[in-house]
Write a protein that holds these residues in place. Structure first.
Motif, PDB file in Angstrom:
ATOM      1  N   ARG A   1       0.834  -1.203   0.000  1.00 17.87           N
ATOM      2  CA  ARG A   1       0.000   0.000   0.000  1.00 17.87           C
ATOM      3  C   ARG A   1       0.868   1.252   0.000  1.00 17.87           C
ATOM      4  NH1 ARG A   1      -2.751   3.093   3.851  1.00 17.87           N
ATOM      5  NH2 ARG A   1      -1.908   1.886   5.598  1.00 17.87           N
ATOM      6  N   TYR A   2       0.391   2.268  -0.689  1.00 22.98           N
ATOM      7  CA  TYR A   2       1.091   3.544  -0.728  1.00 22.98           C
ATOM      8  C   TYR A   2       0.657   4.387   0.466  1.00 22.98           C
ATOM      9  CZ  TYR A   2       2.755   8.059  -2.455  1.00 22.98           C
ATOM     10  OH  TYR A   2       3.376   9.275  -2.579  1.00 22.98           O
ATOM     11  N   HIS A   3       1.641   4.898   1.208  1.00 22.37           N
ATOM     12  CA  HIS A   3       1.369   5.637   2.434  1.00 22.37           C
ATOM     13  C   HIS A   3       1.560   7.145   2.267  1.00 22.37           C
ATOM     14  CE1 HIS A   3       1.767   1.493   3.784  1.00 22.37           C
ATOM     15  NE2 HIS A   3       1.129   1.837   4.871  1.00 22.37           N
ATOM     16  N   ASN A   4       1.479   7.606   1.025  1.00 21.42           N
ATOM     17  CA  ASN A   4       1.407   9.039   0.696  1.00 21.42           C
ATOM     18  C   ASN A   4       2.695   9.821   0.902  1.00 21.42           C
ATOM     19  OD1 ASN A   4      -1.414   8.883   0.031  1.00 21.42           O
ATOM     20  ND2 ASN A   4      -1.835   8.800   2.237  1.00 21.42           N
ATOM     21  N   GLY A   5       3.787   9.143   1.125  1.00 26.15           N
ATOM     22  CA  GLY A   5       5.053   9.839   1.294  1.00 26.15           C
ATOM     23  C   GLY A   5       5.772  10.062  -0.021  1.00 26.15           C
TER      24      GLY A   5
ATOM     25  N   SER B   1       1.722   5.944  -8.385  1.00 29.21           N
ATOM     26  CA  SER B   1       1.644   6.964  -7.338  1.00 29.21           C
ATOM     27  C   SER B   1       0.680   8.065  -7.731  1.00 29.21           C
ATOM     28  CB  SER B   1       3.031   7.562  -7.090  1.00 29.21           C
ATOM     29  OG  SER B   1       2.931   8.716  -6.286  1.00 29.21           O
ATOM     30  N   PRO B   2      -0.256   8.443  -6.825  1.00 29.92           N
ATOM     31  CA  PRO B   2      -1.178   9.530  -7.144  1.00 29.92           C
ATOM     32  C   PRO B   2      -0.471  10.856  -7.369  1.00 29.92           C
ATOM     33  CG  PRO B   2      -1.551   8.660  -4.911  1.00 29.92           C
ATOM     34  CD  PRO B   2      -0.496   7.837  -5.521  1.00 29.92           C
ATOM     35  N   LYS B   3       0.757  10.955  -6.870  1.00 26.44           N
ATOM     36  CA  LYS B   3       1.518  12.203  -7.051  1.00 26.44           C
ATOM     37  C   LYS B   3       2.237  12.240  -8.388  1.00 26.44           C
ATOM     38  CE  LYS B   3       2.065  12.800  -2.086  1.00 26.44           C
ATOM     39  NZ  LYS B   3       2.981  13.047  -0.954  1.00 26.44           N
TER      40      LYS B   3
ATOM     41  N   ASN C   1      10.252   3.140  -1.103  1.00 28.58           N
ATOM     42  CA  ASN C   1       9.879   3.500   0.272  1.00 28.58           C
ATOM     43  C   ASN C   1      11.072   4.184   0.961  1.00 28.58           C
ATOM     44  OD1 ASN C   1       8.331   3.605   2.667  1.00 28.58           O
ATOM     45  ND2 ASN C   1       9.136   1.639   3.370  1.00 28.58           N
TER      46      ASN C   1
ATOM     47  N   ASN D   1       7.428   6.035   4.411  1.00 24.69           N
ATOM     48  CA  ASN D   1       6.011   6.316   4.171  1.00 24.69           C
ATOM     49  C   ASN D   1       5.668   6.211   2.687  1.00 24.69           C
ATOM     50  OD1 ASN D   1       7.396   8.588   3.353  1.00 24.69           O
ATOM     51  ND2 ASN D   1       6.386  10.000   4.772  1.00 24.69           N
TER      52      ASN D   1
ATOM     53  N   TYR E   1       5.730   2.873  -0.404  1.00 26.04           N
ATOM     54  CA  TYR E   1       5.011   1.624  -0.658  1.00 26.04           C
ATOM     55  C   TYR E   1       5.528   0.524   0.262  1.00 26.04           C
ATOM     56  CZ  TYR E   1       3.017   3.423  -5.038  1.00 26.04           C
ATOM     57  OH  TYR E   1       2.317   4.138  -5.975  1.00 26.04           O
TER      58      TYR E   1
END
Length: 314
Positions: free
Chosen positions: A37-41, A99-101, A240, A244, A246
Motif C-alpha cells: 500500500r502507498y502511504h502518501n510519502g 503513485s497519485p503524485k 519506500n 512512508n 510503498y
C-alpha cells in the motif's frame, strides 16, 4: 533522527517467519489486503547519484563488482544482454506510475566512492555509526551506500538482518528553512560471519533444505551475496525511501518491493530452491541478469504492482 528499515534476508528467516510469503511468487494475488500500500510519502525521483562508502578493506576486484552493478542499473538495453539489470530495475518504475503524485521516474548513476580503510569508527558499529558513515557522502540528490568489510561487526548483523536502508536528517543543509532527509543503505560482507544466512544461495543455508550451494557469478561468495542484499535494499529505497512510501505491514519491519518475495530468484522457486536460473557454460556459475562490463549477477524477485505477483528476470 534516523529511520531504520531492516531487511531480513534469505533462507533462515524465510523458513521461520516468511513461508507464507512464498505464495506471492507462486500465484497472482487476489486479496487486495496483501498488496503493498502507498502511504502518501515522497519517492525519490530524477537523477540520483549512488555514492559508495567503503568501510574496511576491500580488494579492487570486490569494489569493481559492486560499482559495475550500480552502472548496470542504467546501462543500455540490447538484444545481446537480456535479461539485464536495467530491465529488472524497470519494475520499480511501475510504483512511480501508480503513485497519485505522479512522480517522475528515478535515474540512478554511480557517484563518488569514499574509502575508509583505517576503520575510523572501529570494527564494531552501531546504527548511529552507520548514519555517521552515510553522512560522509553528498546528501543532495543522492543515495549513500555504506559497505562494511567481512571483518566488521554491525549491530544486528547476522542475528536479524543482512543490511538496512533508512533516512537521516541532512547535516548542515537547509532547504526552505527546514532540514531535509537523505536516503542511505548499509550492506555487510557476510563471507566469514554468516554466509549461510546472508549469502544464500551461494553458501549452504543454516536452516532448511541443504541443497548444494550455487557457484557465485563473480567468484566471490561474500560480495555476490552483498549484491543480492544491495539490490533488494535499493528497490526498497526507491519505493519506500522515508518509511512512508510503498510497503505492507508495520513501518518498523515492512514488506517492500523485494522483501515481499523472499528467497525467489527465478521461476519455480520454492523453499531451499532459488528457481530456474541461467548457468554460465564456462564457469558453471548461476545468475539471472547481465550487467555492465560483461558482468553477471543474481538479483531478487521484485513485487510487480501491476500484476500483483513476484516478477523474476528468468
Amino acid at each position: 533522527m534516523s529511520t531504520f528499515i531492516s531487511f531480513h534476508c534469505f533462507l533462515p528467516l524465510f523458513f521461520l517467519i516468511s513461508l507464507f510469503h512464498l505464495s506471492l511468487a507462486a500465484r497472482k494475488l487476489d486479496d487486495q489486503s496483501r498488496l503493498l500500500r502507498y502511504h502518501n510519502g515522497p519517492l525519490l525521483y530524477g537523477k540520483i547519484a549512488v555514492n559508495l562508502i567503503w568501510y574496511g578493506r576491500f580488494k579492487p576486484s570486490q569494489k569493481a563488482i559492486i560499482a559495475d552493478f550500480v552502472t548496470s542499473l542504467s546501462s543500455p538495453v540490447t538484444p545481446n544482454n537480456q535479461p539485464s539489470v536495467t530491465t529488472w530495475w524497470k519494475t520499480t518504475e511501475k510504483y512511480y506510475h501508480l503513485s497519485p503524485k505522479k512522480a517522475s521516474s528515478l535515474s540512478l548513476s554511480l557517484g563518488d566512492q569514499i574509502l575508509d580503510e583505517s576503520y575510523s569508527l572501529g570494527k564494531s558499529l552501531t546504527n548511529k555509526h552507520l548514519v555517521e558513515l552515510a553522512s560522509k557522502g553528498g546528501q543532495r540528490n543522492a543515495i549513500n551506500v555504506v559497505l562494511t568489510s567481512a571483518d566488521v561487526a554491525v549491530e544486528g548483523f547476522c542475528m536479524s538482518r543482512c543490511g538496512t536502508h533508512g533516512s537521516a536528517a541532512s547535516a548542515g543543509h537547509v532547504k526552505g528553512g527546514k532540514n531535509y532527509k537523505f536516503a542511505y543503505i548499509w550492506v555487510g560482507n557476510s563471507e566469514t560471519q554468516c554466509p549461510g544466512q546472508c549469502a544464500w544461495p551461494f553458501h549452504q543455508p543454516i536452516y532448511g533444505p541443504q541443497n548444494p550451494p550455487l557457484i557465485a557469478p563473480n567468484n566471490d561468495v561474500g560480495v555476490d551475496g552483498m549484491v543480492i542484499n544491495f539490490a533488494s535494499l535499493l528497490a526498497g529505497t526507491a519505493t519506500n525511501p522515508f518509511g512512508n512510501g510503498y510497503f505492507q505491514g508495520p513501518a518498523e519491519a515492512p514488506l517492500e518491493a523485494s522483501s515481499a518475495c523472499p528467497g525467489v530468484y527465478g521461476k519455480g522457486a520454492y523453499p531451499g530452491y532459488a528457481g530456474d536460473l541461467l548457468v554460465d557454460p564456462t564457469t558453471g556459475a548461476s545468475y539471472n541478469v547481465n550487467g555492465a562490463n560483461a558482468r553477471k549477477y543474481l538479483v531478487p524477485a521484485l513485487y510487480d504492482p501491476s500484476t500483483s505477483s513476484c516478477s523474476t528476470p528468468v
